[in-house]
Scaffold this active site. Structure first.
Site, PDB file in Angstrom:
ATOM      1  N   ASP A  57     -26.234 -42.112  87.812  1.00 52.19           N
ATOM      2  CA  ASP A  57     -25.576 -40.917  87.273  1.00 52.19           C
ATOM      3  C   ASP A  57     -24.983 -41.228  85.909  1.00 52.19           C
ATOM      4  OD1 ASP A  57     -24.154 -38.186  87.602  1.00 52.19           O
ATOM      5  OD2 ASP A  57     -22.522 -39.585  87.112  1.00 52.19           O
ATOM      6  N   TYR A 105     -21.017 -39.905  78.003  1.00 52.71           N
ATOM      7  CA  TYR A 105     -20.772 -41.314  78.315  1.00 52.71           C
ATOM      8  C   TYR A 105     -21.428 -42.268  77.313  1.00 52.71           C
ATOM      9  CZ  TYR A 105     -19.506 -39.694  83.049  1.00 52.71           C
ATOM     10  OH  TYR A 105     -18.941 -39.077  84.135  1.00 52.71           O
TER      11      TYR A 105
END
Length: 319
Positions: A54, A59
């Site tokens: 994930d 990110y």
């Protein structure tokens, strides 16, 4: 590695999911690891049997994950990524994104991940006040992308740090469009047990668990601070836990070798918890987390004491 079925998606996934965010962002935060080292770490997780990864556009780990998946083969990995639903900085009003912006963000994620489709595309950290816009504007765009073969399933994730009582997910459970939900759940805040998991089990919605271990459950000094705050606010009675080592009884009694191990086992064996996400930037830490998540359930006596201590809490993120 143990495996389970992710709700109505039918995807066969490892009970440990590799998280591309969190404090370390797979070692990329602060450039602690070079991208090539992160790629090696992801490959190590896959060798351990982890097949769900994930990440999110925010990110900044999609490119490393894309490199790693290209090396091992796309068919070995269930890929999930996320799209932020608003423009702005934390604490500022910002604005909601449009459906077209979501589709452009998906295309960019696909390029970074080196794939033609993601298995799960999620709306990232949706606050309750943004949920109506998400359903009205963004879900139709996600369904359009699904029909085009770019997405297999759609999901939604909560902003657990600011919505630790699951207000947004409680609303989302009234709609039938979500195949998966990302849920904050830990031994310090098991409120999802009644507020989320009863409904997700009934409706076949797959769950990915975040916040099973954060700072409070990995750093003794932070845990002491959190417990002190709970005692001061009257949410926990004084004197029932050692102020300096509040969960030391778990290791002293032989329940687990470490508090993080106990916390991962607690989350892993919760009815309604499908995949527990674990992020890391270290190979030894990765190995320890995988071992914990394949461990046995906590003893009944320990689970009962944890329920007595923390079962009614909902305002704790554990960060």
């Amino acid at each position: 590695m143990d495996y389970t079925t992710l709700g109505r998606t039918g995807l066969r996934v490892s009970v440990m999911g590799l998280g591309g965010g969190g404090p370390s962002q797979l070692g990329r935060r602060g450039d602690r690891l070079a991208e090539g080292q992160t790629v090696e770490l992801i490959g190590r997780a896959i060798d351990l049997g982890v097949n769900l990864i994930d990440t999110a556009e925010s990110y900044l780990t999609e490119e490393a994950i894309g490199r790693a998946v290209a090396e091992v083969g796309r068919d070995r990995v269930v890929l999930a990524t996320k799209k932020s639903t608003w423009h702005g900085t934390w604490g500022a009003p910002g604005r909601n994104i449009t459906g077209d912006e979501l589709l452009a963000g998906l295309d960019a994620s696909l390029r970074r991940l080196r794939t033609e489709h993601v298995d799960i595309y999620q709306l990232h950290a949706v606050m309750p006040e943004r949920y109506d816009h998400a359903v009205r504007e963004l879900v139709p765009a996600m369904l359009k992308a699904r029909d085009a073969g770019k997405i297999r399933f759609i999901g939604i994730t909560e902003e657990f740090g600011r919505d630790s009582g699951h207000a947004m997910l409680t609303r989302a459970l009234a709609d039938d469009c979500w195949d998966t939900m990302m849920v904050g759940f830990s031994l310090l805040n098991p409120s999802a047990r009644k507020r989320v998991f009863e409904a997700t089990r009934r409706r076949g919605i797959g769950t990915m668990i975040m916040f099973a271990v954060r700072r409070a459950l990995s750093r003794r000094e932070r845990l002491a601070e959190v417990i002190g705050e709970l005692v001061a606010s009257g949410q926990l009675p004084a004197g029932v836990l050692d102020p300096a080592d509040p969960l030391g009884w778990l290791t002293a009694d032989g329940v687990a070798a470490t508090v993080p191990e106990a916390a991962y086992r607690f989350a892993r064996h919760e009815s309604g918890a499908d995949v527990v996400l674990s992020g890391t930037g270290d190979a030894e830490h990765l190995q320890a987390n995988a071992a914990a998540l394949c461990g046995q359930p906590l003893p009944e006596a320990a689970s009962a004491r944890l329920a007595e201590l923390f079962g009614q809490l909902e305002g704790v993120s554990g960060n």
